[in-house]
Write a protein that holds these residues in place. Structure first.
Motif, short mmCIF file in Angstrom:
data_model
loop_
_atom_site.label_atom_id
_atom_site.label_comp_id
_atom_site.label_asym_id
_atom_site.label_seq_id
_atom_site.Cartn_x
_atom_site.Cartn_y
_atom_site.Cartn_z
N SER A 26 0.87 -1.17 0.00
CA SER A 26 0.00 0.00 0.00
C SER A 26 0.90 1.22 0.00
O SER A 26 1.73 1.39 0.91
N PRO A 38 -9.72 -0.14 -12.42
CA PRO A 38 -9.20 -1.50 -12.66
C PRO A 38 -8.73 -1.64 -14.10
O PRO A 38 -9.40 -1.18 -15.03
N ASP A 61 -6.31 -1.65 -6.14
CA ASP A 61 -7.32 -0.81 -5.48
C ASP A 61 -6.75 0.59 -5.35
O ASP A 61 -5.52 0.79 -5.45
N GLU A 62 -7.63 1.55 -5.13
CA GLU A 62 -7.19 2.93 -4.93
C GLU A 62 -8.19 3.65 -4.03
O GLU A 62 -9.41 3.47 -4.17
N ARG A 63 -7.67 4.40 -3.08
CA ARG A 63 -8.51 5.19 -2.18
C ARG A 63 -7.91 6.59 -2.08
O ARG A 63 -6.70 6.73 -1.86
N ASP A 73 -3.00 0.24 -3.88
CA ASP A 73 -2.66 -1.12 -3.47
C ASP A 73 -2.11 -1.86 -4.67
O ASP A 73 -2.70 -1.85 -5.76
N THR A 123 -6.84 -7.45 -9.07
CA THR A 123 -7.49 -6.48 -9.95
C THR A 123 -8.86 -6.97 -10.37
O THR A 123 -9.82 -6.20 -10.44
N TRP A 126 -11.25 -6.27 -7.61
CA TRP A 126 -11.58 -4.84 -7.58
C TRP A 126 -12.59 -4.50 -8.67
O TRP A 126 -13.54 -3.75 -8.45
N GLU A 129 -16.04 -5.47 -7.65
CA GLU A 129 -16.59 -4.49 -6.72
C GLU A 129 -17.15 -3.28 -7.47
O GLU A 129 -18.25 -2.78 -7.16
N ARG A 130 -16.42 -2.81 -8.46
CA ARG A 130 -16.86 -1.65 -9.24
C ARG A 130 -18.11 -1.97 -10.05
O ARG A 130 -19.02 -1.15 -10.16
N SER A 159 -16.75 -9.73 -2.81
CA SER A 159 -16.74 -8.76 -3.91
C SER A 159 -17.58 -9.19 -5.10
O SER A 159 -17.97 -8.35 -5.92
#
Length: 267
Positions: A26, A38, A61-63, A73, A123, A126, A129-130, A159
């Motif tokens: 991270s 993604p 992932d990205e926050r 991530d 990925t 992720w 999830e999207r 997910s």
């Protein structure tokens, strides 16, 4: 003036944790001008003085938090080349990216199947999830040669609407059955180019859309290194229906429509 995505950003590794047979880094970088998606990737400098090509890693992932920055991530295979160590928490790490075209999401809810292999499984998770956040149903087909190499199945099962585990030599049969049983409208693939070829072929037979990755990233296999900028030509793919016409996924992808590539020539 260079693109914001091509600017190298020095970030801080805030975590390096075990994830089965993988490690998750991270990294906090200055706030990104646009959110990562993604299918995008980052480039890091070579990990040894005798290596010329950079390291290329899928974003898992990205926050982004106002005033704090963006956390990326990155999931990498445990171990790697001899003599190479991964950054630890507190280390600085220079990254270029997010780079490239990520996966497009349907404008209306549909049923999708996401196929992911190896470290790219994070990925794929992720992406599921999207898709679900946009109202679509997402089924994950996780590909690995042995059970230990599926990425973080606990989170993967949260997910996706369903998770199917399969070995590489059984992808064609499993994906064909899953596409039929779910009545999927779109197939996604993230991982080796050979996986993308299989997924694009199943999509063509089923008469559905496919989005696939056209370049192998993050692997430690000999001969899989690429520059990540579209300069070396190692990732070129032949275009379908066009003689001597090529697609360069590093620059024009990495996500491409499956029907654009002549996969027979790739094989």
């Amino acid at each position: 003036m260079s693109s914001p995505q091509l600017r190298r950003r020095v970030g801080e590794v805030v975590a390096n944790r075990a994830l089965g047979n993988y490690r998750q880094l991270s990294v906090v970088v200055p706030t990104l001008p646009r959110r990562a998606r993604p299918g995008q990737f980052v480039i890091a400098p070579p990990d040894a003085s005798d290596r010329v090509l950079p390291r290329t890693w899928w974003i898992a992932d990205e926050r982004t938090e106002p005033g704090f920055g963006s956390t990326l991530d990155l999931v990498l295979r445990e171990g790697g080349p001899a003599g190479v160590t991964l950054p630890e928490a507190g280390d600085s790490l220079a990254l270029t990216g997010p780079l490239g075209r990520g996966f497009g999401l349907p404008t209306t809810p549909v049923t999708a199947v996401v196929v992911a292999q190896g470290d790219a499984g994070a990925t794929g998770r992720w992406l599921c999830e999207r898709l679900r956040a946009r109202g679509s149903s997402a089924h994950l087909l996780s590909v690995a040669p042995n059970p230990e190499e599926h990425v973080d199945l606990v989170r993967a099962r949260r997910s996706a609407d369903g998770v199917v585990l399969v070995e590489p030599d059984s992808v064609l049969e499993a994906l064909t059955a899953l596409t039929s049983s779910t009545d999927a409208a779109v197939l996604y693939a993230v991982g080796p180019v050979s996986l993308s070829a299989t997924v694009a072929g199943v999509a063509e037979q089923a008469g559905v859309v496919s989005q696939v990755t056209g370049v192998h990233l993050g692997g430690d296999d000999v001969g899989t290194d690429v520059c990540g900028h579209g300069l070396c030509g190692a990732c070129d793919l032949p275009l379908a229906g066009q003689r001597e016409a090529w697609l360069r996924p590093c620059a024009d992808g990495p996500v491409v429509r499956g029907d654009l590539v002549d996969w027979e020539k790739v094989r």
